[in-house]
Scaffold this motif. Structure first.
Motif, PDB file in Angstrom:
ATOM      1  N   PHE A  45       0.871  -1.180   0.000  1.00 22.08           N
ATOM      2  CA  PHE A  45       0.000   0.000   0.000  1.00 22.08           C
ATOM      3  C   PHE A  45       0.900   1.219   0.000  1.00 22.08           C
ATOM      4  O   PHE A  45       1.741   1.376   0.880  1.00 22.08           O
ATOM      5  N   VAL A  51      -2.033   0.329  -4.899  1.00 20.93           N
ATOM      6  CA  VAL A  51      -2.157  -0.867  -4.071  1.00 20.93           C
ATOM      7  C   VAL A  51      -1.958  -2.112  -4.935  1.00 20.93           C
ATOM      8  O   VAL A  51      -2.467  -2.184  -6.058  1.00 20.93           O
ATOM      9  N   TRP A  80      -7.951   2.596   1.285  1.00 24.59           N
ATOM     10  CA  TRP A  80      -7.281   2.071   2.472  1.00 24.59           C
ATOM     11  C   TRP A  80      -8.228   1.162   3.257  1.00 24.59           C
ATOM     12  O   TRP A  80      -7.856   0.069   3.668  1.00 24.59           O
ATOM     13  N   PHE A  83      -8.428  -2.067   1.535  1.00 25.94           N
ATOM     14  CA  PHE A  83      -7.175  -2.795   1.731  1.00 25.94           C
ATOM     15  C   PHE A  83      -7.181  -3.506   3.084  1.00 25.94           C
ATOM     16  O   PHE A  83      -6.835  -4.684   3.169  1.00 25.94           O
TER      17      PHE A  83
END
Length: 102
Positions: A45, A51, A80, A83
């Protein structure tokens, strides 16, 4: 289930099926790398470039596809959050929601 990884963590964690993973961060809250116990990089990341989440090289040699979930371009907070969910689902690694500065 692994411990929750906080901002700035560098070290090893036990993930899904007892597999060992190495988690590396840049200390600035901008980049995280995850390496599997076979030495392959399985996740990255980067708050500037995107990513990558991949199968291990071992799994790829057995016929698995390389990419599990990848983006291109600067990620946002929602990326995020996705992720964090994907890494927990795929590898059993749990990140704190504030483990990166985004």
């Amino acid at each position: 289930m692994s411990e929750i990884i906080e901002y700035g963590f560098n070290g090893e964690v036990v993930g899904i099926d007892g597999r060992l993973f190495e988690v590396c961060s840049d200390g600035l809250g901008c980049r995280i790398w995850i390496n599997a116990d076979d030495g392959s990089a399985v996740a990255r990341f980067n708050t500037r470039t995107g990513v990558d989440v991949h199968n291990t090289v071992t799994d790829q040699l057995r016929g698995a596809h390389e990419c599990l979930w990848c983006t291109h371009g600067k990620p946002d907070r929602e990326t995020w959050n996705q992720f964090v969910v994907k890494i927990d689902e795929l590898f059993g690694i749990r990140f704190a929601i504030d483990a990166v500065k985004i």
